[in-house]
Enzyme design. Sequence first.
Site, short mmCIF file in Angstrom:
data_model
loop_
_atom_site.label_atom_id
_atom_site.label_comp_id
_atom_site.label_asym_id
_atom_site.label_seq_id
_atom_site.Cartn_x
_atom_site.Cartn_y
_atom_site.Cartn_z
N GLN A 1 0.82 -1.14 -0.12
CA GLN A 1 0.05 0.00 0.09
C GLN A 1 0.81 1.14 0.12
OE1 GLN A 1 -3.00 0.74 -0.40
NE2 GLN A 1 -3.88 -1.28 -0.56
N SER A 2 1.96 1.24 -0.59
CA SER A 2 2.93 2.49 -0.75
C SER A 2 1.91 3.73 -1.23
CB SER A 2 4.12 1.92 -1.51
OG SER A 2 4.95 3.33 -1.69
#
Length: 327
Positions: free
Chosen positions: A75-76
């Site tokens: 989930q960068s």
Amino acid sequence: MLTDHLPRVTIAHLPTPLEPLPRITSRLGGPELWVKRDDQTGLATGGNKTRKLEFLVADALRHEADTLITCGAEQSNHARQTAAAAAKFGLDRILVLRGRRPVEVTGNLLLDNLLAADVVWADDEPLDKRMEEVAEQVREEDGHPYVVPYGGSNPVGAGGYVAAMEELIDQAESHDLTFDRIVLASSSGGTQAGLTVGARALGYQGRILGISVEPGGASLRETLAELATATANHLGLELAFEPVDFAVNDDYLGGGYGVVGDLERDAIRTLARIEGLLVDPVYTGRAFGGLLDMIRRGEFRSDETVLFWHTGGTTGLFGTQQELLGT
Ligand SMILES: *Cc1c(COP(=O)(O)O)cnc(C)c1O
């Protein structure tokens, strides 16, 4: 400005708003809390990496790159903003993400997909090594890759936060404010290092406190000192930094990187309920939770003025529904 001589493209909506948080301030009985809205930098839902990317993309274009490669967690926020910046400048984008392809494509990962980024799953392999392999592949196909490091945290990217400190100082002056402390989530260090270089160069007196979100507090201080010194050199400033020049609190690591616990959940719900302000589950929820805890423990005087630097990440809320609704 300190960064005027560096190549830069325009991406972010600047200056980002500086807003008071009067309702939570009065609930707590002080200190006086303000927020710097870098969640509103405007690039595909925004966040702190956008300021770094103004300098990183300019550097990539100067090197005649046609492909941006970067890395991060599933989930960068950084990977998503890099993909969006690449799209905006007509560059290809490849994201090396930790772990394996998840069953559900949510949050930032959904946006990576909409932004037409190629995602390479690194499994447990070191991300830097995978990025180098991917870059080599691009070269073999006659492409020109430009590797943006983890979090965009090198002297080029951190320049974005030197400029941000200058922006804040101007803004605070026009509001007739002085911040005794600035509190932010710190991870790969570019944000805190850049702010600290800007603060030293401009004689800003307040203290800057990073709430660590990834295990390794002692090494984060070393990273910050090295990065700040290199960033100052990159800007042509003769400044040197030591680990003791940085305040880092690593008391709030909870279950580890990205693990949503009561601290994050309570901070997210408190700010949403009392101020209508969203923070994220990985970085700003943890950092604001840490700030609330420190205030309750009496680590701030009630007459201090404290700035919470909102670094973004709220897209991640849509990748953690279960954790946020649970318990
Ligand atoms: C990357 C990130 C941070 C940490 O910034 P660093 O410069 O890596 O220390 C903080 N908040 C959010 C939302 C981020 O995406």
